[in-house]
Design an enzyme around this catalytic site. Structure first.
Site, PDB file in Angstrom:
ATOM      1  N   GLN A   1      -4.850  -1.281   9.654  1.00  0.00           N
ATOM      2  CA  GLN A   1      -4.453  -2.571   9.175  1.00  0.00           C
ATOM      3  C   GLN A   1      -5.011  -3.577  10.147  1.00  0.00           C
ATOM      4  O   GLN A   1      -4.656  -3.576  11.419  1.00  0.00           O
ATOM      5  CB  GLN A   1      -2.816  -2.546   9.112  1.00  0.00           C
ATOM      6  CG  GLN A   1      -2.471  -3.857   8.467  1.00  0.00           C
ATOM      7  CD  GLN A   1      -2.799  -3.999   7.069  1.00  0.00           C
ATOM      8  OE1 GLN A   1      -2.725  -3.030   6.197  1.00  0.00           O
ATOM      9  NE2 GLN A   1      -3.354  -5.238   6.618  1.00  0.00           N
TER      10      GLN A   1
ATOM     11  N   LYS B   1       0.885  -1.308  -0.085  1.00  0.00           N
ATOM     12  CA  LYS B   1       0.169  -0.140  -0.086  1.00  0.00           C
ATOM     13  C   LYS B   1       0.897   1.222  -0.046  1.00  0.00           C
ATOM     14  O   LYS B   1       0.613   2.248  -0.865  1.00  0.00           O
ATOM     15  CB  LYS B   1      -1.138   0.004   1.222  1.00  0.00           C
ATOM     16  CG  LYS B   1      -1.990  -1.091   0.956  1.00  0.00           C
ATOM     17  CD  LYS B   1      -2.750  -1.501   2.566  1.00  0.00           C
ATOM     18  CE  LYS B   1      -3.526  -2.412   2.495  1.00  0.00           C
ATOM     19  NZ  LYS B   1      -4.092  -2.784   3.736  1.00  0.00           N
TER      20      LYS B   1
ATOM     21  N   ASP C   1     -10.805   2.815   4.103  1.00  0.00           N
ATOM     22  CA  ASP C   1     -11.389   1.505   3.992  1.00  0.00           C
ATOM     23  C   ASP C   1     -12.897   1.506   3.810  1.00  0.00           C
ATOM     24  O   ASP C   1     -13.385   0.505   3.584  1.00  0.00           O
ATOM     25  CB  ASP C   1     -11.292   0.396   5.010  1.00  0.00           C
ATOM     26  CG  ASP C   1      -9.854  -0.270   4.730  1.00  0.00           C
ATOM     27  OD1 ASP C   1      -9.690  -0.448   3.714  1.00  0.00           O
ATOM     28  OD2 ASP C   1      -9.002  -0.741   5.603  1.00  0.00           O
TER      29      ASP C   1
END
Length: 314
Positions: free
Chosen positions: A121, A77, A144
């Site tokens: 995460q 990422k 997200d």
């Protein structure tokens, strides 16, 4: 939506066609690498429209513990963000970090004007209450798209962000020109990260959805009804190859490490490759596109903020 300098808020997720199918001899492997590359190229092109006066979008990543797979994902990422000129900052906490400590870091990033988006995460250590931590992320910084606000927008059909894996799955289906209206889609896995939002998103495209989970009776029966099978359970021993119908489109979200240390999905690809219509490889299928959508969602949050700032909104 347009910004004053002509740059557009990108990627309102429409069901559009573009080529991304990679054909192997006597098989149809739906690779995600080409799709991810196109997403990244588009973001880079859009970002170049902005004046140099704009500070680049910055992603704040919170990592708890030293999970090896998480570190790999974070590296990918980070690299993807840097490839288009975006910035990242990673806050690494020990696996003994308390819920309150993690919440404090989230609140710090919420109030840091230099941070465009926040990514927590996953997975997290067992002492963490994931739903409470996700809820603490400011919705306008939710890369997200997993906060209750953004999930509620998805449920209502009023969204311009999707959870990154859900967005990747739709992009993979788009790339192969799969018609979704009326199709029987079986979603194996009901997590808040993948299964639930993906099922809701597919409902907005008028697919007929069956969601299966660990307590589903006669899983074989449901799998055998699928025209599109999406599996995200993290277990390569559940779905048997003989269950999968002829000409089925298979999206394999699973990532598992086999005894020979190879990375494999949730579906025995080599046993079904000759009878399915399309199947995503593992690795190289859903994963690269998911990473690209982290960058894409970050840029969308950046554009949202520019619109709010230009309108004098807080």
């Amino acid at each position: 939506m347009q910004l004053s300098d002509g740059a557009s808020v990108p990627f309102m997720l429409e069901y559009r066609k573009f080529s991304g199918v990679v054909m192997a001899k006597n098989t149809r492997l739906l690779s995600g690498k080409h799709i991810a590359s196109r997403v990244i190229q588009t973001i880079r092109h859009e970002w170049q429209k902005f004046d140099d006066d704009y500070c680049p979008p910055r992603l704040g990543i919170i990592q708890v513990g030293d999970d090896a797979a998480s570190q790999v994902y974070i590296n990918r990422k980070t690299q993807a963000c840097h490839s288009v000129g975006f910035e990242t900052v990673c806050i690494h906490l020990p696996d003994t970090a308390s819920q309150q400590t993690i919440l404090s870091k989230i609140h710090e990033l919420n109030h840091d004007d230099s941070i465009t988006g926040i990514l927590l995460q996953l997975p997290l250590p067992p002492q963490c209450f994931i739903s409470d931590l996700l809820e603490a992320i400011a919705p306008h910084k939710d890369v997200d798209a997993l906060t209750p606000t953004n999930m509620g927008r998805l449920l209502a059909g009023n969204y311009d962000l999707l959870p990154c894996t859900t967005a990747a799955i739709l992009a993979l289906l788009q790339s192969s020109n799969v018609d979704l209206p009326g199709k029987r889609v079986v979603m194996v896995g009901a997590s808040a990260l993948v299964g639930k939002p993906t099922a809701i998103a597919l409902l907005h495209h008028n697919a007929t959805i069956t969601i299966c989970h660990s307590l589903t009776k006669d899983l074989r029966f449901h799998v055998q009804q699928a025209q599109i099978l999406i599996v995200a359970i993290g277990n390569p021993n559940v779905i048997q190859h003989e269950w999968i119908p002829e000409n089925c489109v298979v999206i394999d979200v699973g990532i598992n490490r086999a005894r020979n240390n190879q990375i494999v999905g949730d579906i025995p690809t080599e046993r079904v490759i000759d009878k399915v219509s399309l199947i995503t490889p593992v690795p190289g299928g859903v994963g690269p596109v998911t990473v690209a959508y982290v960058v894409k969602n970050l840029f969308t949050l950046f554009c949202r903020k520019r619109i709010r700032d230009s309108a004098g909104l807080t």
